[in-house]
Write a protein that holds these residues in place. Structure first.
Motif, PDB file in Angstrom:
ATOM      1  N   ARG A 151       0.834  -1.207   0.000  1.00  0.00           N
ATOM      2  CA  ARG A 151       0.000   0.000   0.000  1.00  0.00           C
ATOM      3  C   ARG A 151       0.869   1.257   0.000  1.00  0.00           C
ATOM      4  NH1 ARG A 151       0.036   2.818   4.682  1.00  0.00           N
ATOM      5  NH2 ARG A 151       0.724   1.762   6.580  1.00  0.00           N
ATOM      6  N   PRO A 152       0.294   2.412  -0.385  1.00  0.00           N
ATOM      7  CA  PRO A 152       1.019   3.680  -0.277  1.00  0.00           C
ATOM      8  C   PRO A 152       0.842   4.288   1.106  1.00  0.00           C
ATOM      9  CG  PRO A 152      -1.078   4.072  -1.338  1.00  0.00           C
ATOM     10  CD  PRO A 152      -1.015   2.591  -1.044  1.00  0.00           C
ATOM     11  N   GLY A 153       1.640   5.301   1.404  1.00  0.00           N
ATOM     12  CA  GLY A 153       1.428   6.094   2.605  1.00  0.00           C
ATOM     13  C   GLY A 153       0.550   7.294   2.296  1.00  0.00           C
ATOM     14  N   ILE A 154       0.104   7.955   3.327  1.00  0.00           N
ATOM     15  CA  ILE A 154      -0.710   9.166   3.159  1.00  0.00           C
ATOM     16  C   ILE A 154       0.133  10.249   2.498  1.00  0.00           C
ATOM     17  CG2 ILE A 154      -1.945  11.006   4.385  1.00  0.00           C
ATOM     18  CD1 ILE A 154      -3.478   8.420   4.456  1.00  0.00           C
ATOM     19  N   ASP A 155      -0.434  10.933   1.505  1.00  0.00           N
ATOM     20  CA  ASP A 155       0.235  12.028   0.793  1.00  0.00           C
ATOM     21  C   ASP A 155       1.578  11.614   0.205  1.00  0.00           C
ATOM     22  OD1 ASP A 155      -1.828  13.834   1.310  1.00  0.00           O
ATOM     23  OD2 ASP A 155      -0.938  14.502   3.200  1.00  0.00           O
ATOM     24  N   GLY A 156       1.681  10.347  -0.207  1.00  0.00           N
ATOM     25  CA  GLY A 156       2.911   9.891  -0.825  1.00  0.00           C
ATOM     26  C   GLY A 156       4.043   9.610   0.134  1.00  0.00           C
ATOM     27  N   ALA A 157       3.767   9.684   1.424  1.00  0.00           N
ATOM     28  CA  ALA A 157       4.802   9.373   2.412  1.00  0.00           C
ATOM     29  C   ALA A 157       5.131   7.890   2.366  1.00  0.00           C
ATOM     30  CB  ALA A 157       4.322   9.753   3.815  1.00  0.00           C
ATOM     31  N   ASP A 158       6.309   7.546   2.879  1.00  0.00           N
ATOM     32  CA  ASP A 158       6.625   6.127   3.009  1.00  0.00           C
ATOM     33  C   ASP A 158       5.629   5.491   3.974  1.00  0.00           C
ATOM     34  OD1 ASP A 158       8.803   6.336   1.328  1.00  0.00           O
ATOM     35  OD2 ASP A 158      10.221   6.683   2.962  1.00  0.00           O
ATOM     36  N   PRO A 159       5.105   4.331   3.653  1.00  0.00           N
ATOM     37  CA  PRO A 159       4.151   3.697   4.568  1.00  0.00           C
ATOM     38  C   PRO A 159       4.798   3.386   5.909  1.00  0.00           C
ATOM     39  CG  PRO A 159       4.360   2.440   2.514  1.00  0.00           C
ATOM     40  CD  PRO A 159       5.359   3.523   2.458  1.00  0.00           C
ATOM     41  N   VAL A 160       4.070   3.637   6.974  1.00  0.00           N
ATOM     42  CA  VAL A 160       4.497   3.231   8.310  1.00  0.00           C
ATOM     43  C   VAL A 160       3.657   2.014   8.694  1.00  0.00           C
ATOM     44  CG1 VAL A 160       4.694   3.857  10.740  1.00  0.00           C
ATOM     45  CG2 VAL A 160       5.152   5.573   8.967  1.00  0.00           C
ATOM     46  N   VAL A 161       4.314   0.886   8.842  1.00  0.00           N
ATOM     47  CA  VAL A 161       3.608  -0.337   9.195  1.00  0.00           C
ATOM     48  C   VAL A 161       3.682  -0.540  10.699  1.00  0.00           C
ATOM     49  CG1 VAL A 161       3.484  -2.834   8.915  1.00  0.00           C
ATOM     50  CG2 VAL A 161       4.076  -1.379   6.962  1.00  0.00           C
ATOM     51  N   VAL A 162       2.530  -0.513  11.342  1.00  0.00           N
ATOM     52  CA  VAL A 162       2.451  -0.796  12.768  1.00  0.00           C
ATOM     53  C   VAL A 162       2.213  -2.293  12.907  1.00  0.00           C
ATOM     54  CG1 VAL A 162       1.208  -0.361  14.914  1.00  0.00           C
ATOM     55  CG2 VAL A 162       1.624   1.511  13.311  1.00  0.00           C
ATOM     56  N   GLY A 163       3.254  -3.006  13.306  1.00  0.00           N
ATOM     57  CA  GLY A 163       3.198  -4.455  13.330  1.00  0.00           C
ATOM     58  C   GLY A 163       2.268  -5.004  14.398  1.00  0.00           C
ATOM     59  N   GLU A 164       1.841  -6.225  14.166  1.00  0.00           N
ATOM     60  CA  GLU A 164       0.996  -6.940  15.124  1.00  0.00           C
ATOM     61  C   GLU A 164       1.815  -7.974  15.896  1.00  0.00           C
ATOM     62  OE1 GLU A 164      -3.450  -8.643  14.634  1.00  0.00           O
ATOM     63  OE2 GLU A 164      -1.917  -9.894  13.711  1.00  0.00           O
ATOM     64  N   GLY A 165       3.117  -7.995  15.655  1.00  0.00           N
ATOM     65  CA  GLY A 165       3.937  -9.048  16.229  1.00  0.00           C
ATOM     66  C   GLY A 165       3.970 -10.232  15.292  1.00  0.00           C
ATOM     67  N   GLY A 166       4.357 -11.377  15.798  1.00  0.00           N
ATOM     68  CA  GLY A 166       4.436 -12.544  14.954  1.00  0.00           C
ATOM     69  C   GLY A 166       4.226 -13.814  15.738  1.00  0.00           C
ATOM     70  N   TRP A 167       4.106 -14.914  15.015  1.00  0.00           N
ATOM     71  CA  TRP A 167       4.002 -16.213  15.665  1.00  0.00           C
ATOM     72  C   TRP A 167       5.380 -16.697  16.084  1.00  0.00           C
ATOM     73  CZ3 TRP A 167      -0.225 -18.267  17.496  1.00  0.00           C
ATOM     74  CH2 TRP A 167      -1.454 -17.886  16.955  1.00  0.00           C
ATOM     75  N   GLY A 168       5.454 -17.319  17.234  1.00  0.00           N
ATOM     76  CA  GLY A 168       6.723 -17.836  17.723  1.00  0.00           C
ATOM     77  C   GLY A 168       6.490 -18.886  18.785  1.00  0.00           C
ATOM     78  N   LEU A 169       7.439 -18.989  19.718  1.00  0.00           N
ATOM     79  CA  LEU A 169       7.348 -20.027  20.741  1.00  0.00           C
ATOM     80  C   LEU A 169       7.809 -19.496  22.086  1.00  0.00           C
ATOM     81  CD1 LEU A 169       6.413 -23.001  20.767  1.00  0.00           C
ATOM     82  CD2 LEU A 169       8.824 -23.655  20.731  1.00  0.00           C
ATOM     83  N   ASN A 170       7.164 -20.005  23.128  1.00  0.00           N
ATOM     84  CA  ASN A 170       7.412 -19.581  24.500  1.00  0.00           C
ATOM     85  C   ASN A 170       7.549 -20.813  25.378  1.00  0.00           C
ATOM     86  OD1 ASN A 170       5.130 -18.014  23.010  1.00  0.00           O
ATOM     87  ND2 ASN A 170       6.213 -16.442  24.142  1.00  0.00           N
ATOM     88  N   VAL A 171       8.099 -20.630  26.570  1.00  0.00           N
ATOM     89  CA  VAL A 171       8.293 -21.742  27.497  1.00  0.00           C
ATOM     90  C   VAL A 171       7.434 -21.540  28.734  1.00  0.00           C
ATOM     91  CG1 VAL A 171       9.943 -22.994  28.948  1.00  0.00           C
ATOM     92  CG2 VAL A 171      10.637 -22.184  26.677  1.00  0.00           C
ATOM     93  N   ASN A 172       6.674 -22.552  29.082  1.00  0.00           N
ATOM     94  CA  ASN A 172       5.859 -22.560  30.291  1.00  0.00           C
ATOM     95  C   ASN A 172       6.783 -22.467  31.509  1.00  0.00           C
ATOM     96  OD1 ASN A 172       4.179 -23.176  32.442  1.00  0.00           O
ATOM     97  ND2 ASN A 172       3.417 -25.096  31.580  1.00  0.00           N
ATOM     98  N   ALA A 173       6.584 -21.466  32.349  1.00  0.00           N
ATOM     99  CA  ALA A 173       7.445 -21.295  33.524  1.00  0.00           C
ATOM    100  C   ALA A 173       7.317 -22.440  34.507  1.00  0.00           C
ATOM    101  CB  ALA A 173       7.112 -19.975  34.228  1.00  0.00           C
ATOM    102  N   ALA A 174       6.226 -23.192  34.446  1.00  0.00           N
ATOM    103  CA  ALA A 174       6.023 -24.314  35.357  1.00  0.00           C
ATOM    104  C   ALA A 174       6.407 -25.657  34.733  1.00  0.00           C
ATOM    105  CB  ALA A 174       4.566 -24.358  35.808  1.00  0.00           C
ATOM    106  N   SER A 175       7.070 -25.617  33.583  1.00  0.00           N
ATOM    107  CA  SER A 175       7.504 -26.864  32.962  1.00  0.00           C
ATOM    108  C   SER A 175       8.405 -27.651  33.917  1.00  0.00           C
ATOM    109  CB  SER A 175       8.279 -26.572  31.670  1.00  0.00           C
ATOM    110  OG  SER A 175       8.929 -27.738  31.183  1.00  0.00           O
ATOM    111  N   GLU A 176       8.226 -28.961  33.949  1.00  0.00           N
ATOM    112  CA  GLU A 176       9.075 -29.807  34.777  1.00  0.00           C
ATOM    113  C   GLU A 176      10.456 -30.012  34.151  1.00  0.00           C
ATOM    114  OE1 GLU A 176       7.107 -33.460  35.600  1.00  0.00           O
ATOM    115  OE2 GLU A 176       5.399 -32.527  36.612  1.00  0.00           O
TER     116      GLU A 176
END
Length: 449
Positions: free
Chosen positions: A310-335
């Protein structure tokens, strides 16, 4: 699509509820209690440690997690990772963490991570990933900020999949019109011109194919980016107060969400929202998350989709506000925390990450993969315009669970599309409701900023 399989939007909506945050607030990460002396059977003399990986039940993810787990297991004679997809992930995760039955490894989207981090249910990964200095040099801040809380990192992101970047295109509709979508738009006037050429209506003038629709659950990302492009801001990070009711916010709401229907007449609220509209061949362009393409390959295999920046407003460079991404985490209570961290270390490798990215047809989270040869291949070259911007994306800010912001914005966007509320009234209501969500989240979870 299987009728019993939830859509991505339905699954992600579950993360925003107060119930999940409240349930997590009751969780206390603690080591498993030791067995009583003399009780139970003697443990078998086995070196193999079993690790469970809970993930969102979603075919592209299911296939990728199983692929990576299989590779890890084949090369490892001490640990075995088993993937366990969950149809209702965030609620299931929260319940499992509260009951002490959750997996050792949890795949949590960055946009949903705040409640898990604030309630101490995840293990810090800072040292495993090399320390904050190395993390900042390796990972894009827009994805890692979602996994960062009070000086520690609690997740490893594997791909960027945010909305707000551009438009998914229905290539069949473009071809029928004798047109080809550009890789990148530089001016909104060109967007509207193409959208008008692609819009179709019946003999009564009722639109039955939209040239461009911005009606999608996650599209607060487009609003935030357009405000930044005008030099405005939308969030006071200290207080959690939103400010959409500004000249920049009013313009963004008007041009991106009001005008497609009421000014340019390239969309209609009588059509399905973007997710289904694209799949049903009733939209030539739609504002939606970029990994709609690999999702559609599984859910709508007869579809033919592309992407344009997509374009930016008034021809500006687009600013993408990210939503984060998929990844992996560790359960703090893991044995078996050290064993779980070993799998995290395995993932933190370019050779492993690119396999995930290829399976998702998605954008990287690390600088070192920006120039990977796969992005020049025929199957991935559609990502190149977005790839050129990805290292400059920004996060939405300390709003807590980002999906709660979508739960506020989407109903307002539907009302605006129907002409049931003015842009000005919607902006004022968004300020009140979004602020309330952020501040309630902080109170409910103890999230501090």
């Amino acid at each position: 699509m299987n009728q019993n399989q939830m859509t991505r939007r339905q699954m992600l909506q579950l993360s925003a509820g107060v119930g999940t945050a409240s349930l997590l607030a009751a969780c206390v990460a603690a080591p498993a209690a030791p067995a009583a002396d003399g009780g139970g059977e003697a443990a078998p003399d086995m070196a193999m440690t079993e690790l469970s990986l809970w993930s969102m039940s979603y075919p592209p993810h299911d296939n990728a997690w199983n692929m990576l787990a299989d590779q890890y297991n084949e090369a490892n004679d001490e640990r075995n990772v088993t993937v366990e997809p969950k149809t209702d992930p965030w609620t299931t995760y929260a319940s499992g963490l509260s009951a002490g039955t959750a997996g050792d490894l949890l795949s949590i989207h960055g946009a949903a991570a705040a409640s898990f981090m604030a309630t101490n249910t995840l293990l810090p990964l800072t040292e495993t990933l090399g320390g904050m200095g190395t993390i900042k040099d390796r990972f894009f801040s827009a994805v890692m900020d979602y996994y960062t809380y009070q000086g520690d990192v609690y997740g490893i992101p594997l791909h960027n999949n945010t909305p707000g970047i551009g438009f998914i295109t229905n290539l069949d509709l473009w071809q029928e019109a004798g047109m080809e979508p550009p890789p990148t738009y530089t001016h909104w006037n060109d967007v509207w011109q193409d959208a008008k050429s692609l819009t179709q209506a019946d003999d009564d003038g009722i639109i039955n194919v939209a040239g461009l629709s911005m009606r999608n659950y996650h599209n607060i990302q487009y609003l935030c980016g357009a405000i930044y492009e005008q030099g405005g801001t939308y969030l006071d990070e200290e207080t959690g107060e939103w400010s959409v009711n500004t000249p920049e916010g009013i313009r963004a709401l008007t041009e991106l969400f009001h005008d497609p229907i009421f000014t340019h007449e390239v969309d209609s609220p009588d059509l399905p929202a973007v997710f289904n509209g694209l799949a049903e061949g009733r939209m030539a362009m739609g504002g939606i998350w970029i990994d709609y393409i690999p999702f559609a390959a599984t859910a709508f295999p007869e579809g033919n989709f592309g992407f344009t920046m997509r374009p930016g407003i008034d021809g500006a460079d687009p600013v993408v506000v990210g939503e984060g991404g998929w990844g992996l985490n560790v359960n703090a209570a893991s044995e078996n925390p050290e064993d779980a961290l070993d799998f995290i270390d395995y993932l933190n490798d370019d050779g492993v990450m690119i396999q995930w990215l290829q399976s998702q047809h998605s954008l990287p989270c690390v600088f070192s993969l920006l120039d990977h040869e796969w992005y020049s291949s025929d199957e991935a070259k559609f990502l190149q315009p977005a790839l050129a911007t990805v290292q400059d994306w920004v996060w939405i800010g300390p709003v807590g669970t980002k999906y709660a912001m979508d739960d506020v914005f989407w109903p307002g966007l539907e009302e605006l599309s129907l002409g049931a509320i003015s842009v000005e009234d919607l902006a004022a209501r968004l300020d009140e409701d979004l602020t309330q969500r952020v501040q309630s989240f902080r109170e409910d979870t103890g999230y501090e900023w």
